[in-house]
Scaffold this motif. Structure first.
Motif, short mmCIF file in Angstrom:
data_model
loop_
_atom_site.label_atom_id
_atom_site.label_comp_id
_atom_site.label_asym_id
_atom_site.label_seq_id
_atom_site.Cartn_x
_atom_site.Cartn_y
_atom_site.Cartn_z
N ASP A 167 -11.60 -3.11 1.84
CA ASP A 167 -12.18 -4.03 2.84
C ASP A 167 -13.61 -4.37 2.45
O ASP A 167 -14.43 -4.67 3.29
CB ASP A 167 -12.13 -3.40 4.23
N ASP A 171 -20.49 -2.99 3.01
CA ASP A 171 -19.49 -2.29 3.82
C ASP A 171 -19.00 -1.06 3.07
O ASP A 171 -19.49 -0.70 2.03
CB ASP A 171 -18.35 -3.25 4.16
N ASP A 177 -10.51 1.81 3.30
CA ASP A 177 -10.05 2.71 4.36
C ASP A 177 -8.63 3.14 4.03
O ASP A 177 -7.88 2.36 3.46
CB ASP A 177 -9.91 1.97 5.71
N ARG A 197 -5.55 3.88 6.27
CA ARG A 197 -5.00 3.87 7.64
C ARG A 197 -3.84 4.85 7.69
O ARG A 197 -2.92 4.75 6.89
CB ARG A 197 -4.47 2.47 7.98
N GLN A 221 -8.02 6.51 10.69
CA GLN A 221 -8.23 6.22 9.27
C GLN A 221 -9.23 7.21 8.67
O GLN A 221 -9.93 7.92 9.39
CB GLN A 221 -8.77 4.79 9.10
N HIS A 233 -12.20 7.34 5.28
CA HIS A 233 -12.89 6.56 4.25
C HIS A 233 -14.04 7.39 3.69
O HIS A 233 -14.28 8.51 4.17
CB HIS A 233 -13.39 5.22 4.82
N HIS A 241 -18.09 7.55 1.65
CA HIS A 241 -19.37 6.94 1.28
C HIS A 241 -19.85 7.63 0.01
O HIS A 241 -19.73 8.85 -0.11
CB HIS A 241 -20.40 7.14 2.41
N GLU A 294 -24.07 10.17 3.89
CA GLU A 294 -24.84 9.48 4.94
C GLU A 294 -25.72 10.44 5.70
O GLU A 294 -26.81 10.08 6.14
CB GLU A 294 -23.88 8.77 5.91
N HIS A 305 -15.25 10.54 5.94
CA HIS A 305 -15.17 10.38 7.39
C HIS A 305 -13.73 10.24 7.83
O HIS A 305 -13.01 9.36 7.35
CB HIS A 305 -15.95 9.13 7.83
N VAL A 318 -11.83 9.18 10.96
CA VAL A 318 -12.15 8.44 12.20
C VAL A 318 -11.01 8.61 13.20
O VAL A 318 -9.84 8.36 12.89
CB VAL A 318 -12.35 6.94 11.89
N GLU A 323 -9.53 -0.89 19.41
CA GLU A 323 -10.84 -0.48 18.93
C GLU A 323 -11.98 -1.12 19.69
O GLU A 323 -13.04 -0.50 19.87
CB GLU A 323 -10.97 -0.77 17.43
N SER A 340 -23.86 6.77 16.36
CA SER A 340 -23.27 5.44 16.22
C SER A 340 -22.35 5.37 15.02
O SER A 340 -22.35 6.24 14.15
CB SER A 340 -24.39 4.41 16.04
N LEU A 341 -21.58 4.29 14.95
CA LEU A 341 -20.93 3.92 13.71
C LEU A 341 -22.02 3.64 12.69
O LEU A 341 -23.10 3.19 13.06
CB LEU A 341 -20.07 2.68 13.91
N THR A 342 -21.73 3.88 11.42
CA THR A 342 -22.78 3.71 10.42
C THR A 342 -22.72 2.35 9.73
O THR A 342 -23.44 2.11 8.78
CB THR A 342 -22.72 4.83 9.36
N THR A 343 -21.81 1.48 10.21
CA THR A 343 -21.77 0.12 9.68
C THR A 343 -22.00 -0.85 10.84
O THR A 343 -21.70 -0.52 11.98
CB THR A 343 -20.40 -0.19 9.02
N TRP A 374 -20.19 12.72 16.84
CA TRP A 374 -20.15 13.14 15.44
C TRP A 374 -19.93 14.64 15.31
O TRP A 374 -20.54 15.43 16.05
CB TRP A 374 -21.46 12.78 14.73
C1 SG7 Z 1 -16.11 0.76 7.90
O1 SG7 Z 1 -16.81 1.83 8.56
C2 SG7 Z 1 -14.68 0.76 8.34
C3 SG7 Z 1 -14.61 0.68 9.85
C4 SG7 Z 1 -15.43 1.81 10.47
C5 SG7 Z 1 -16.84 1.74 9.96
O2 SG7 Z 1 -16.66 -0.47 8.21
O3 SG7 Z 1 -14.08 1.95 7.88
O4 SG7 Z 1 -13.27 0.79 10.27
C6 SG7 Z 1 -12.80 -0.18 11.07
C7 SG7 Z 1 -11.43 0.02 11.55
O5 SG7 Z 1 -13.45 -1.15 11.36
O6 SG7 Z 1 -15.44 1.65 11.89
C8 SG7 Z 1 -14.56 1.97 14.06
C9 SG7 Z 1 -14.56 2.34 12.64
O7 SG7 Z 1 -13.85 3.22 12.19
C10 SG7 Z 1 -17.77 2.82 10.50
O8 SG7 Z 1 -17.23 4.11 10.37
S1 SG7 Z 1 -18.20 5.32 10.26
O9 SG7 Z 1 -19.21 5.22 11.30
O10 SG7 Z 1 -17.36 6.47 10.35
N1 SG7 Z 1 -18.93 5.27 8.87
#
Ligand code: SG7
Ligand code: ZN
Length: 232
Positions: free
Chosen positions: A28, A33, A37, A39, A59, A61, A63, A73, A86, A88, A97, A166-169, A178
């Motif tokens: 992706d 980014d 991922d 899934r 999922q 993924h 870093h 991170e 990570h 998720v 979501e 937070s999400l890191t992206t 976390w």
């Molecule tokens: C990436 O990291 C994707 C995202 C993810 C995000 O952009 O893996 O996945 C999707 C489904 O959008 O966001 C909600 C989510 O899993 C951030 O993930 S993280 O904070 O664990 N690094």
């Protein structure tokens, strides 16, 4: 850092089993980014360990940095590890979501530091062997399910750090409980090299030939947040 003796080990349901169906590995990689991922479909969930609810696994993924630069991170006492994985998980009450993104505890992400040694990690072969099939943005491939537990540290899973963040992206929604495990996962130098050299954030016919590296967010201040440590 505050020690919190009530933080017991998490319950990782279904992580020891081979799930039915198949998983999907998808590149992706928009620039900046994460890259890809995996899934995982249904069958796995996390709860306990102070989490406010049950979360189903969505999922996983990674870093990373480069071959000579670390890319985790999170940092512990200023130390950055070569990679971070990570897992998720989304609060099961949410239908999708976007609903979870509006909940400050909508996701539970399990973070694992990855350190590098000489020996291959055979379990990581399930993933690293597949990376060349999703080199370019938009490419997907099937992954045969394997027990996720085989990727995780064998010991000391009761030692972790906990904070609300937070999400890191982007959009970096404040929606994550976390859990950062203290004991790292080990992979080999050549496995690290597969991550840092085989994934591109561009489409197949793009001119750019530089692999995706340094897909980690920079460290931010904790402001007024508490970071808790589980008992050992
Ligand atoms: C990436 O990291 C994707 C995202 C993810 C995000 O952009 O893996 O996945 C999707 C489904 O959008 O966001 C909600 C989510 O899993 C951030 O993930 S993280 O904070 O664990 N690094
Ligand atoms: Zn991540």
């Amino acid at each position: 850092m505050v020690r919190n003796d009530s933080l017991g080990p998490l319950h990782l349901e279904g992580f020891d089993a081979v799930q039915a169906g198949h998983w999907t590995l998808e590149n992706d990689g928009h620039s900046g980014d994460v890259g890809f991922d995996i899934r995982v479909g249904s069958g796995m969930a996390v709860s306990g360990g102070g989490l406010p609810d049950v979360y189903h696994t969505v999922q996983l993924h990674f870093h990373w940095g480069g071959l000579a630069t670390n890319g985790s991170e999170h940092t512990v006492d200023g130390r950055r590890y070569p990679m971070e994985m990570h897992v998720v998980n989304m609060k099961s009450v949410h239908p999708n979501e976007s609903a979870a993104l509006d909940d400050p505890t909508g996701f539970a992400v399990l973070g694992f530091f990855i350190d590098v040694v000489y020996a291959d990690n055979v379990h990581f072969g399930h993933i690293s062997q597949k990376l060349s099939s999703v080199a370019y943005r938009g490419q997907t491939t099937k992954v045969k399910p394997f027990p996720l537990l085989s990727l995780l540290p064998k010991h000391n899973m009761s030692q972790y750090y906990r904070y609300s963040g937070s999400l890191t992206t982007p959009p970096c929604s404040q929606a994550v409980v976390w859990t950062l495990y203290e004991v790292p996962i080990y992979i080999s130098w050549s496995q690290l090299a597969q991550f840092t050299s085989q994934i591109f954030s561009t489409e197949e016919d793009a001119e750019q030939v530089t692999p995706l590296q340094n897909n980690f967010r920079h460290v931010h201040p904790t402001f007024s947040r508490t970071v808790s440590a589980s008992r050992d």
